[in-house]
Design an enzyme around this catalytic site. Sequence first.
Site, PDB file in Angstrom:
ATOM      1  N   CYS A   1       0.818  -1.216   0.000  1.00 12.64           N
ATOM      2  CA  CYS A   1       0.000   0.000   0.000  1.00 12.64           C
ATOM      3  C   CYS A   1       0.852   1.267   0.000  1.00 12.64           C
ATOM      4  O   CYS A   1       1.695   1.443   0.879  1.00 12.64           O
ATOM      5  CB  CYS A   1      -0.898  -0.027   1.235  1.00 12.64           C
ATOM      6  SG  CYS A   1      -1.794   1.505   1.530  1.00 12.64           S
TER       7      CYS A   1
ATOM      8  N   TYR B   1      -5.348   6.156  -9.105  1.00 16.87           N
ATOM      9  CA  TYR B   1      -6.524   5.350  -8.755  1.00 16.87           C
ATOM     10  C   TYR B   1      -7.759   5.814  -9.516  1.00 16.87           C
ATOM     11  O   TYR B   1      -8.584   5.004  -9.943  1.00 16.87           O
ATOM     12  CB  TYR B   1      -6.774   5.413  -7.248  1.00 16.87           C
ATOM     13  CG  TYR B   1      -5.819   4.570  -6.459  1.00 16.87           C
ATOM     14  CD1 TYR B   1      -6.131   3.252  -6.143  1.00 16.87           C
ATOM     15  CD2 TYR B   1      -4.595   5.074  -6.041  1.00 16.87           C
ATOM     16  CE1 TYR B   1      -5.247   2.468  -5.428  1.00 16.87           C
ATOM     17  CE2 TYR B   1      -3.705   4.302  -5.334  1.00 16.87           C
ATOM     18  CZ  TYR B   1      -4.040   2.993  -5.028  1.00 16.87           C
ATOM     19  OH  TYR B   1      -3.153   2.211  -4.326  1.00 16.87           O
TER      20      TYR B   1
END
Length: 355
Positions: A66, A197
């Site tokens: 992440c 994203y």
Amino acid sequence: MATQATTTTGSSPDGDGGGQGNGNAQLGRRPFKRSRSHFADRITADGRDGWPVEAGRYRLAVSRACPWASRAVVSRRLLGLEDAISLAVADPIQDDRSWRFTLDAEDRDPVLGIRYLAEAYDARETGYPGGVSVPALVDVPTKKLVTNDYQQITLDFATEWRALHREGAPDLYPEALRDEMDEVMEDIYRDVNNGVYRAGFASTQQDYEDAYRAVFGRLAALSERLADRRYLMGDTITEADIRLFSTLVRFDAVYHGHFKCNRYKISEDRVLWGYARDLYQTPGFGDTVDFDHIKRHYYLVHTGLNPNGVLPLGPDLAGWLTPHHREELGGRPFGDGTPPGPVPATEQIPAADRP
């Protein structure tokens, strides 16, 4: 990084806060939107939210896959907080309960004694409906989540935790630069950190094209900014560099193909590639990066984007260790401070997972 196996129509496939989920959701026609962190308590020197800075009391739960969690790992290492804040590393592959501690003996975190990070969320708020995200700080005595506010955690590491910084720790959030830094970091967050994203999980062609153009427009501006200065804020590393690095180090391996951010690779931009390699080769940055975790999470968890679960073999990582020549711009990476010491033995990245 989010947590839910699915998300509601129009909500972020990253769930609550920084983490990312499996990307299987049918997002409908609404644009990607990242949720706010639900648990925004702060751990401070004066303990005003009920959580005082205290060595050994808190455990930082992360996934090395992440980017949001990686920021906290880099900051913790640069500031020398390893002894003050212990580290829990989740498996990069999630199941329907999200982040799990299957990398540890008996599939349990050895300090918290829990199998899933969700257990710390449940201990804090029974029936919490949102996603289980990393990074997360957990109170060890009660096993309760304290905060998953990924934007604030690292700023507090730099400021509220000063009494526990190592000798020679850099000032990652210099007071004199904060106004400008906040603007730079907001641009990076909107167009780069979160922009990839928005491109990758876009549900319409227009949303994708808008995000794509924002990503590469901002990268071009950052390349220009870094052409004559070694770091984003000048001669020394700051929080702004940590935030940009977390996306750049994943770009060619994941975002270029998986998220369709394919105008060019970072390795094809002379300035950004030199800058990224400079940071990667700086103690505290590259020694926290696990390319195996990164690739396995994105390509094997996001089955909505990669339904056959094919894991790419590339890119070749050897380039990360090639000369970058950024030292010719001068600067002092740690300002008046010094590099961090060796990586703790229990936190070292396996040789197979790095260049």
